[in-house]
Design a protein around this motif. Structure first.
Motif, mmCIF file in Angstrom:
data_model
loop_
_atom_site.group_PDB
_atom_site.id
_atom_site.type_symbol
_atom_site.label_atom_id
_atom_site.label_comp_id
_atom_site.label_asym_id
_atom_site.label_seq_id
_atom_site.Cartn_x
_atom_site.Cartn_y
_atom_site.Cartn_z
ATOM 1 N N GLU A 147 -9.136 5.323 -1.161
ATOM 2 C CA GLU A 147 -9.460 5.914 -2.475
ATOM 3 C C GLU A 147 -8.294 6.707 -2.830
ATOM 4 O O GLU A 147 -7.705 7.562 -2.111
ATOM 5 C CB GLU A 147 -10.791 6.626 -2.327
ATOM 6 C CG GLU A 147 -11.184 7.479 -3.481
ATOM 7 C CD GLU A 147 -12.282 8.381 -3.468
ATOM 8 O OE1 GLU A 147 -12.669 8.968 -4.199
ATOM 9 O OE2 GLU A 147 -12.953 8.232 -2.392
ATOM 10 N N ASN A 182 -7.241 3.662 8.101
ATOM 11 C CA ASN A 182 -7.570 2.086 7.728
ATOM 12 C C ASN A 182 -6.645 1.260 8.465
ATOM 13 O O ASN A 182 -7.160 0.174 8.636
ATOM 14 C CB ASN A 182 -7.455 2.133 6.063
ATOM 15 C CG ASN A 182 -8.555 2.760 5.319
ATOM 16 O OD1 ASN A 182 -9.373 3.439 5.752
ATOM 17 N ND2 ASN A 182 -8.347 2.611 3.772
ATOM 18 N N SER A 207 -4.804 6.212 4.993
ATOM 19 C CA SER A 207 -4.017 4.989 5.085
ATOM 20 C C SER A 207 -3.895 4.695 6.332
ATOM 21 O O SER A 207 -4.110 3.616 6.879
ATOM 22 C CB SER A 207 -2.881 5.190 4.301
ATOM 23 O OG SER A 207 -2.882 5.142 2.954
ATOM 24 N N ASP A 215 2.116 3.600 0.429
ATOM 25 C CA ASP A 215 1.690 2.047 0.795
ATOM 26 C C ASP A 215 3.047 1.400 1.210
ATOM 27 O O ASP A 215 2.760 0.729 2.560
ATOM 28 C CB ASP A 215 1.114 1.312 -0.496
ATOM 29 C CG ASP A 215 -0.101 1.684 -1.248
ATOM 30 O OD1 ASP A 215 -0.768 2.586 -0.169
ATOM 31 O OD2 ASP A 215 -0.295 1.431 -2.256
ATOM 32 N N ASN A 267 -2.221 -6.364 3.782
ATOM 33 C CA ASN A 267 -3.620 -6.722 3.137
ATOM 34 C C ASN A 267 -4.744 -5.532 3.652
ATOM 35 O O ASN A 267 -5.730 -5.756 3.268
ATOM 36 C CB ASN A 267 -4.047 -8.061 3.177
ATOM 37 C CG ASN A 267 -3.165 -9.037 2.325
ATOM 38 O OD1 ASN A 267 -2.737 -8.796 1.239
ATOM 39 N ND2 ASN A 267 -2.804 -10.197 2.943
ATOM 40 N N TYR A 268 -4.165 -4.594 4.560
ATOM 41 C CA TYR A 268 -5.060 -3.763 4.944
ATOM 42 C C TYR A 268 -5.811 -2.823 3.667
ATOM 43 O O TYR A 268 -5.057 -2.954 2.766
ATOM 44 C CB TYR A 268 -4.489 -2.766 6.046
ATOM 45 C CG TYR A 268 -3.480 -1.821 5.375
ATOM 46 C CD1 TYR A 268 -4.048 -0.393 4.676
ATOM 47 C CD2 TYR A 268 -2.097 -1.838 5.070
ATOM 48 C CE1 TYR A 268 -3.328 0.263 4.123
ATOM 49 C CE2 TYR A 268 -1.280 -0.927 4.385
ATOM 50 C CZ TYR A 268 -1.897 0.215 3.952
ATOM 51 O OH TYR A 268 -1.099 1.123 3.260
ATOM 52 N N LYS A 269 -6.983 -2.420 3.997
ATOM 53 C CA LYS A 269 -7.742 -1.721 2.820
ATOM 54 C C LYS A 269 -7.076 -0.522 2.487
ATOM 55 O O LYS A 269 -6.778 0.391 3.357
ATOM 56 C CB LYS A 269 -9.035 -1.537 3.436
ATOM 57 C CG LYS A 269 -9.910 -0.985 2.397
ATOM 58 C CD LYS A 269 -11.294 -0.661 2.799
ATOM 59 C CE LYS A 269 -12.279 -0.247 1.507
ATOM 60 N NZ LYS A 269 -13.755 0.378 2.142
ATOM 61 N N LYS A 270 -6.629 -0.396 1.283
ATOM 62 C CA LYS A 270 -6.015 0.615 0.594
ATOM 63 C C LYS A 270 -7.080 1.839 0.484
ATOM 64 O O LYS A 270 -8.182 1.385 -0.112
ATOM 65 C CB LYS A 270 -5.140 0.499 -0.644
ATOM 66 C CG LYS A 270 -4.180 -0.473 -0.432
ATOM 67 C CD LYS A 270 -3.196 -0.409 0.545
ATOM 68 C CE LYS A 270 -1.906 -1.330 0.592
ATOM 69 N NZ LYS A 270 -2.383 -2.727 1.258
ATOM 70 N N SER A 321 -8.412 -1.514 10.848
ATOM 71 C CA SER A 321 -8.281 -3.052 10.268
ATOM 72 C C SER A 321 -8.650 -4.201 11.322
ATOM 73 O O SER A 321 -8.798 -3.780 12.476
ATOM 74 C CB SER A 321 -6.886 -3.084 9.674
ATOM 75 O OG SER A 321 -6.012 -3.386 10.789
#
Length: 236
Positions: A27, A131, A128, A42, A22-25, A135
């Motif tokens: 842009e 992020n 990625s 991903d 659930n880490y922030k994907k 996280s």
């Protein structure tokens, strides 16, 4: 070659944790790129990128084809030849690279490539990894490392087990302390910071003199000790 012996003398054991999916994907910078390509990155980040208990994010060599949009042979070349060996290590039989080195290389390639789709994918891979490292999961691990480090630092002098000043050979005096060969203000490896083999025990006068002479790494420290012993009055 990846280093699989790095942590033998450190107080900080390194095991790997799976990344919270659930880490922030990041842009998606190019809407014309197939969604499947973004999903492939991903998937590789979720499965092949790990968080170490030292607070470091590690990227498996097996993730390089997706992250760098390259064939497996070319991705293997990137890992072997474009990532400095000092950023590689083998953990539990798998070769990894420190994410900072991978992020830097992805950023470089994204600025140099002229293919808009590949540029977007390289940027997505880079973001990625950033992020994941930023996280909540990673930050929580680093807080644990900070707490462990603060408790361990006062123990390093005794763990080193040398009861004389390692610059001059003099007996210990009040204030006898451990000095990091690579000052932790400049060299941030979390394992080295709590490794008694990565420093020397010194009396306060010599400790102050080391700092006064702006000794900033282990090579400079070795040279400093040589000069002190050839000219003992320099540290007086």
């Amino acid at each position: 070659m990846p280093n699989d012996d790095k942590a033998q003398s450190s107080n900080l054991p390194v095991t790997l944790k799976s990344v919270d999916k659930n880490y922030k994907k990041p842009e998606k910078r190019n809407d014309l790129v197939s969604g499947e390509k973004y999903e492939k990155v991903d998937e590789n980040v979720s499965e092949l990128v790990k968080l170490g208990t030292n607070g470091v994010t590690y990227v498996s060599e097996d993730a390089f084809p997706a992250l760098f949009q390259a064939t497996k042979p070319k991705a293997g070349y990137i890992f072997e030849n474009q990532i400095d060996d000092k950023y590689k290590r083998n953990i539990d039989g798998t070769d990894y690279a420190h994410s900072s080195a991978v992020v830097g290389l992805l950023d470089k390639k994204s600025q140099e490539v002229r293919d808009a789709e590949k540029q977007a994918m390289l940027q997505y891979s880079r973001d990625s990894l950033i992020n994941v490292s930023d996280s909540d999961q990673a930050q929580n691990i680093r807080r644990q490392v900070d707490s462990f480090t603060n408790k361990t630092l006062p123990k390093l002098r005794n763990q080193r087990g040398i009861e004389h000043d390692e610059v001059t050979g003099e007996p210990p005096e009040k204030g006898f302390a451990f000095h990091h060969s690579n000052p932790k203000e400049l060299h941030t490896d979390p394992e080295d910071v709590v490794d008694p083999s990565k420093g020397i025990n010194v009396n306060p006068k010599n400790h102050s003199d080391i700092h006064r002479n702006n000794v900033n790494d282990e090579n400079q420290l070795e040279e400093y000790i040589k000069q002190r012993n050839s000219n003992p009055e320099n540290g007086a």
